[in-house]
Write an enzyme that holds these catalytic residues in place. Structure first.
Site, PDB file in Angstrom:
ATOM      1  CE  LYS A  29       2.520  21.167  22.685  1.00 57.69           C
ATOM      2  NZ  LYS A  29       1.199  21.710  23.098  1.00 57.69           N
ATOM      3  CE1 TYR A  69       1.567  25.852  19.638  1.00 57.00           C
ATOM      4  CE2 TYR A  69       3.257  26.338  21.258  1.00 57.00           C
ATOM      5  CZ  TYR A  69       2.392  25.439  20.650  1.00 57.00           C
ATOM      6  OH  TYR A  69       2.353  24.122  21.076  1.00 57.00           O
ATOM      7  CG  PHE A  77      -4.047  29.618  25.644  1.00 56.52           C
ATOM      8  CD1 PHE A  77      -3.157  29.149  24.683  1.00 56.52           C
ATOM      9  CD2 PHE A  77      -5.406  29.631  25.334  1.00 56.52           C
ATOM     10  CE1 PHE A  77      -3.588  28.712  23.449  1.00 56.52           C
ATOM     11  CE2 PHE A  77      -5.853  29.191  24.094  1.00 56.52           C
ATOM     12  CZ  PHE A  77      -4.950  28.736  23.148  1.00 56.52           C
ATOM     13  NE  ARG A 105      -4.132  18.383  14.418  1.00 55.06           N
ATOM     14  CZ  ARG A 105      -4.138  19.457  15.191  1.00 55.06           C
ATOM     15  NH1 ARG A 105      -2.979  19.959  15.641  1.00 55.06           N
ATOM     16  NH2 ARG A 105      -5.248  20.048  15.530  1.00 55.06           N
ATOM     17  CB  THR A 111      -6.527  20.758  21.613  1.00 58.13           C
ATOM     18  OG1 THR A 111      -6.405  20.864  20.190  1.00 58.13           O
ATOM     19  CG2 THR A 111      -5.658  21.805  22.279  1.00 58.13           C
ATOM     20  NE  ARG A 122      -2.031  17.086  22.363  1.00 56.25           N
ATOM     21  CZ  ARG A 122      -2.308  17.965  21.411  1.00 56.25           C
ATOM     22  NH1 ARG A 122      -3.484  17.940  20.790  1.00 56.25           N
ATOM     23  NH2 ARG A 122      -1.418  18.890  21.081  1.00 56.25           N
ATOM     24  CG  ASN A 132      -1.432  19.564  24.725  1.00 53.67           C
ATOM     25  OD1 ASN A 132      -0.255  19.927  24.632  1.00 53.67           O
ATOM     26  ND2 ASN A 132      -2.403  20.096  24.008  1.00 53.67           N
ATOM     27  CG  HIS A 135       3.049  21.272  17.694  1.00 53.76           C
ATOM     28  ND1 HIS A 135       2.004  22.168  17.647  1.00 53.76           N
ATOM     29  CD2 HIS A 135       3.595  21.258  16.442  1.00 53.76           C
ATOM     30  CE1 HIS A 135       1.931  22.687  16.419  1.00 53.76           C
ATOM     31  NE2 HIS A 135       2.892  22.152  15.678  1.00 53.76           N
ATOM     32  CD  GLU A 146       3.569  23.931  12.856  1.00 53.63           C
ATOM     33  OE1 GLU A 146       2.641  24.600  13.345  1.00 53.63           O
ATOM     34  OE2 GLU A 146       3.577  22.680  12.890  1.00 53.63           O
TER      35      GLU A 146
END
Ligand code: ADP
Length: 169
Positions: A29, A69, A77, A105, A111, A122, A132, A135, A146
């Site tokens: 990100k 998203y 948010f 993951r 998260t 993270r 964070n 993704h 995606e």
């Protein structure tokens, strides 16, 4: 007399691994890019033994971020998240390997970075949930969606990495 069965056996092994190969969408990100964490993040997936099959750097539009998203559109948010994702360059990638969706993951961590274990991306590199840095697709269906959203089929590269036989045996 031994050479042929061994070759056949190796071929079967390779086919077994090929059957379990999967692909996931990973994005660094804008905060990860601005903090110069691109190489650090790529390195963790690369050293694990996963294979990079697509990569580009893009500034997504707000509309594109909303598509990415869409599952979160009811969350409070959502708007801030989409503003943030479209605020600067994102490194979009597709990684391939056995179990890469689920294990990706794990490499990323929870998260909320406050709840991510040390040793995760993270956990080691981020502090708050709104920043964070990375993704990763959360399952096979989202991975497919995606990858299709971010990449054209011809942007995905099929190749053999010479280390694969040492990663998979
Ligand atoms: P993950 O990215 O771990 O799959 P989610 O899909 O639940 O997590 O959320 C997507 C992204 O939305 C998170 O990575 C984070 O950037 C942001 N986010 C999630 N929860 C919050 C929150 N409570 N406040 C702000 N941003 C959030």
């Amino acid at each position: 007399a031994l050479a042929l069965p061994a070759a056949v056996y190796m071929l079967q092994e390779q086919e077994a691994h090929a059957a379990e190969m999967e692909r996931t969408f990973i994005a660094i990100k804008p905060d990860g890019v601005q903090r110069s964490l691109i190489a650090e993040i790529i390195s963790r997936f690369e050293r694990k033994g996963f294979k990079l099959v697509a990569i580009k750097i893009v500034v997504p539009s707000k509309n594109f971020a909303e598509k990415h998203y869409h599952d979160l559109k009811e969350r409070p948010f959502f708007n801030g998240l989409c503003d943030f994702l479209s605020s600067g360059p994102v490194v979009a990638m597709v990684w391939e390997g056995e179990g890469v969706i689920k294990y990706g993951r794990k490499l990323i961590g929870a998260t909320d970075p406050q709840k991510s274990e040390p040793g995760t991306i993270r956990g080691d590199l981020a502090v708050v949930v709104g920043r964070n840095i990375i993704h990763g697709s959360d399952g096979p269906e989202t991975a497919k969606d995606e990858i299709n959203l971010w990449f054209k089929p011809e942007e995905l590269v099929n190749y053999t990495n010479n280390a694969e036989k040492w990663v998979y045996g």
